[in-house]
Design an enzyme around this catalytic site. Sequence first.
Site, short mmCIF file in Angstrom:
data_model
loop_
_atom_site.label_atom_id
_atom_site.label_comp_id
_atom_site.label_asym_id
_atom_site.label_seq_id
_atom_site.Cartn_x
_atom_site.Cartn_y
_atom_site.Cartn_z
N ASP A 111 9.61 -9.34 6.24
CA ASP A 111 9.80 -8.48 7.40
C ASP A 111 11.21 -7.92 7.27
OD1 ASP A 111 10.47 -7.36 9.85
OD2 ASP A 111 9.53 -8.94 11.04
N VAL A 112 11.32 -6.63 6.95
CA VAL A 112 12.62 -6.07 6.58
C VAL A 112 13.64 -6.10 7.72
CG1 VAL A 112 11.71 -4.62 4.74
CG2 VAL A 112 11.86 -3.70 7.07
N ASN A 151 11.53 0.83 0.61
CA ASN A 151 10.44 1.75 0.91
C ASN A 151 9.82 1.53 2.28
OD1 ASN A 151 7.99 3.56 0.20
ND2 ASN A 151 7.06 1.57 0.67
N THR A 191 -0.49 9.21 2.62
CA THR A 191 -0.57 7.77 2.78
C THR A 191 -1.09 7.47 4.18
OG1 THR A 191 1.66 7.55 3.71
CG2 THR A 191 1.47 7.51 1.30
N LYS A 219 15.93 8.21 9.83
CA LYS A 219 15.99 8.73 8.47
C LYS A 219 17.29 9.49 8.22
CE LYS A 219 12.13 6.94 7.15
NZ LYS A 219 12.13 5.81 6.21
N TYR A 253 11.89 8.48 14.51
CA TYR A 253 11.75 8.45 13.06
C TYR A 253 12.84 9.30 12.40
CZ TYR A 253 9.42 8.97 8.49
OH TYR A 253 9.12 8.97 7.14
N ASP A 277 6.29 -7.41 1.36
CA ASP A 277 5.60 -6.76 2.48
C ASP A 277 5.30 -7.80 3.56
OD1 ASP A 277 3.87 -4.94 4.03
OD2 ASP A 277 3.71 -3.81 2.17
N ARG A 330 0.85 -1.20 0.00
CA ARG A 330 0.00 0.00 0.00
C ARG A 330 0.88 1.24 0.00
NH1 ARG A 330 -2.02 -0.79 6.27
NH2 ARG A 330 -0.21 0.19 7.29
#
Length: 256
Positions: free
Chosen positions: A58-59, A85, A183, A152, A148, A37, A16
């Site tokens: 699962d990254v 992503n 999103t 990043k 977060y 995903d 998504r």
Amino acid sequence: MGKLDGRVVIVTGAARGQGEQEARLFTEEGARVVVADVLDEQGRTLAAELRALYVHLDVGEEADWTDAVAAAKRAYGRIDGLVNNAGILRFNALVNTPLDEFMQVVRVNQVGCFLGVKAVAPELTDGGTIVNTASYTGLTGMAAVGAYAATKHAVVGLTRVAALELAPRGIRVNAVCPGAIDTAMSNPARLDPDADTEETSRALDALYRKLVPLGRVGRPEEVARLALFLSCEDSSYITGQPFVIDGGWLAGVTVI
């Protein structure tokens, strides 16, 4: 011809949001996409629509990356690109952030990106591409998203190091740095099947009208187009760079 004809690209968090739009656009441009995903039902549905391969990923799990790479090579024989992503966001003041919450964000956003580069880069064809998803907050600060923003910032640094190390093989590594994008991450109402998404999008536009010079929230399709640019020959002499896509938010504050 499409800009990605014949290329095989893994897109994480593809069920998504931005990842979905990247998977759709890359497919339209001729790529064979691996939809990756943890949202299995949504991911399989999208993969079936795109006639793509779905893999559960699962990254933050190295074994999942090993399996995903193997599945992609079994299906297509090669890997030419990766779009890291997948990501999560938690709101909290730094001093109120529990360690387990901080580490949860690190595991997905930072470790997930690292594991993706580590697992996929050795398997990429020479001249391949990696696009890491950083953030507007990876280049500046923002209150209440400390975990977060920290991850990043780390993704931007990882991108530059990977670009240097992989350049001898012609592999280019860049980062997209989105601002506010419409999103589920910034617009949780999108998770409600009964919500009026057009109305919630208009509400987001109103919220960002005074914050963002272009006067609206971004669309995931716009981020997908930037990821496409960084994954095709249009960006053949670009590597190691963060690309901000934020409607001008980072440029400064309008006081008139």
